[in-house]
Motif scaffolding. Sequence first.
Motif, mmCIF file in Angstrom:
data_model
loop_
_atom_site.group_PDB
_atom_site.id
_atom_site.type_symbol
_atom_site.label_atom_id
_atom_site.label_comp_id
_atom_site.label_asym_id
_atom_site.label_seq_id
_atom_site.Cartn_x
_atom_site.Cartn_y
_atom_site.Cartn_z
ATOM 1 N N TYR A 1 0.815 -1.159 -0.194
ATOM 2 C CA TYR A 1 -0.029 0.208 0.044
ATOM 3 C C TYR A 1 0.792 1.171 0.008
ATOM 4 C CZ TYR A 1 -3.845 3.076 1.500
ATOM 5 O OH TYR A 1 -4.547 4.199 1.520
ATOM 6 N N ALA A 2 1.991 1.225 0.642
ATOM 7 C CA ALA A 2 3.041 2.329 0.605
ATOM 8 C C ALA A 2 3.310 2.551 -0.805
ATOM 9 C CB ALA A 2 4.172 2.052 1.367
ATOM 10 N N TYR A 3 3.779 1.603 -1.276
ATOM 11 C CA TYR A 3 4.180 1.635 -2.909
ATOM 12 C C TYR A 3 3.050 2.062 -3.850
ATOM 13 C CZ TYR A 3 5.735 0.314 -7.494
ATOM 14 O OH TYR A 3 6.012 0.390 -8.726
ATOM 15 N N ASN B 1 13.245 3.897 -7.271
ATOM 16 C CA ASN B 1 14.363 4.124 -6.491
ATOM 17 C C ASN B 1 13.644 4.028 -4.972
ATOM 18 O OD1 ASN B 1 16.143 3.820 -8.616
ATOM 19 N ND2 ASN B 1 15.987 6.005 -8.839
ATOM 20 N N VAL B 2 12.817 3.284 -4.817
ATOM 21 C CA VAL B 2 12.203 3.317 -3.617
ATOM 22 C C VAL B 2 12.751 2.503 -2.515
ATOM 23 C CG1 VAL B 2 9.998 2.793 -2.100
ATOM 24 C CG2 VAL B 2 9.881 3.478 -4.583
ATOM 25 N N PRO C 1 8.324 -3.543 -6.249
ATOM 26 C CA PRO C 1 9.422 -2.967 -6.659
ATOM 27 C C PRO C 1 10.080 -1.899 -5.417
ATOM 28 C CG PRO C 1 7.669 -2.652 -8.197
ATOM 29 C CD PRO C 1 7.116 -3.214 -6.597
ATOM 30 N N ILE C 2 10.765 -2.623 -4.623
ATOM 31 C CA ILE C 2 11.451 -1.772 -3.576
ATOM 32 C C ILE C 2 12.780 -1.943 -4.061
ATOM 33 C CG2 ILE C 2 11.802 -1.539 -1.056
ATOM 34 C CD1 ILE C 2 9.151 -0.843 -1.694
ATOM 35 N N SER C 3 13.698 -0.872 -3.815
ATOM 36 C CA SER C 3 15.103 -1.126 -4.275
ATOM 37 C C SER C 3 15.906 -1.829 -3.262
ATOM 38 C CB SER C 3 15.846 0.031 -5.103
ATOM 39 O OG SER C 3 15.939 0.933 -4.400
ATOM 40 N N VAL D 1 13.491 7.819 -3.371
ATOM 41 C CA VAL D 1 12.515 8.057 -2.385
ATOM 42 C C VAL D 1 12.449 7.156 -1.216
ATOM 43 C CG1 VAL D 1 10.012 8.344 -2.220
ATOM 44 C CG2 VAL D 1 11.410 8.826 -4.518
ATOM 45 N N GLY D 2 12.626 7.903 -0.113
ATOM 46 C CA GLY D 2 12.683 7.333 1.327
ATOM 47 C C GLY D 2 11.416 7.197 2.058
#
Length: 432
Positions: free
Chosen positions: A231-233, A244-245, A269-271, A376-377
């Motif tokens: 959900y954050a994504y 680039n998360v 897709p979290i880097s 992005v953090g």
Amino acid sequence: MKYYSTNKQAQEATLQEAVVKGLAGDKGLYMPERIKQLPDSFFENIKDLSFQEIALEVAKAFFGEDVEADALKQIVYDTLAFDVPLVHVNDNIYSLELFHGPTLAFKDVGARFMSRLLGYFIKKQGQDKVNVLVATSGDTGSAVANGFLGVPGIHVYVLYPKGKVSPIQECQFTTLGQNITALEIDGVFDDCQALVKSAFMDADLNKYMNLTSANSINVARFLPQAFYYFYAYAQLQKLGLDKNVVICVPSGNFGNITAGLFGKRMGLPISRFIAANNRNDIFFKYLQTGEYNPRPSVQTIANAMDVGAPSNFARILDLYGNSHADICKEISGCTYDDDQIRAAIKKVKDQYGYLLDPHGAVGYNALADMLKPNEVGVFLETAHPAKFKDTVEPIVGPISIPEKLQAFMRGTKQSIELPKDFDSFKKYLLSE
Ligand SMILES: *Cc1c(COP(=O)(O)O)cnc(C)c1O
């Protein structure tokens, strides 16, 4: 789906067995035998889905074979009856606010899901009445008690050390009544934990009572925590910021971050991830040296992360095939002392008008130090700052207490006082 033990000695378990038993017979942690990849199409338009819709897809991947579709949908929708908003703090840093549930901390998600899943097995598959024992130093007891409140077929005993839990925390599990009993133990947290452990090993008690634990090693508590990473994504995608998360998780027992790592395996897709520690830096040291040396925890102002032997470390090792190099490719670490945590709370309030709790502050610090300009953090804000009023107010001045917390504080405390010896505890349980 079958669940195997990280120690590989115990027999594989069904979901129901893994949830009722908690820990495998060989003392290992249960892992799902497969982690299903979700299709690209799911991620392409994830921004158009609601939190519940997203969570249901993730839940189906783990539990879809073992729980009927209608029931699973109801469990997921019921669990997530509150929002998890992504809030901008400054520059490229965002806070994922996990404190909008009934006890104002992220543990609500896992506890609510687990209670409903256990309730489902009791009703559907003729599981006998279950007694949940949980030892708490504060936050776990409130999330578990509120998560299980009113669930038929389950009785919860919360053991807590007399006089060692803050009044705000205490009222969240002593004022509920119904199927929740608070046991006030004349001792420290370790005594409470020892009583629970002895109860699980006691032949008489296990003969007469169906005992289970609701701590964070339970698969039904830890896996649902994957929901909010997706959900954050989705919320980042809506903002056009889904490249680039980096996700930063303030970590203690490492259940929360492990759920995120499962999400990545499913294709999210979290880097990369950052595990942020307070002075209990066992994982940080492991990343640096490749050696895992658990040691007694030290007390900090981010006390829900005061863990000296993080139990979910076994799951992380298993997930990466014991490869230190592979773990370091996806996870980095940071560690902060109490002064640095206080400084972050002050700076973020003064400069950006955002109030951090001590745990979220550890996560914020790690992003502020380690995030690259093209990334992005997101840090997980794991509890509402008002839960740690005594720590936060001396730093930023008076803060307001949310109505939800005030309502708990108006309730009447009901608890049963017990000495810390096992015989008294056993006698009490058998007389119930
Ligand atoms: C439990 C807790 C943590 C630590 O989470 P783990 O899953 O144990 O790593 C962090 N912050 C708060 C507020 C907590 O209650």
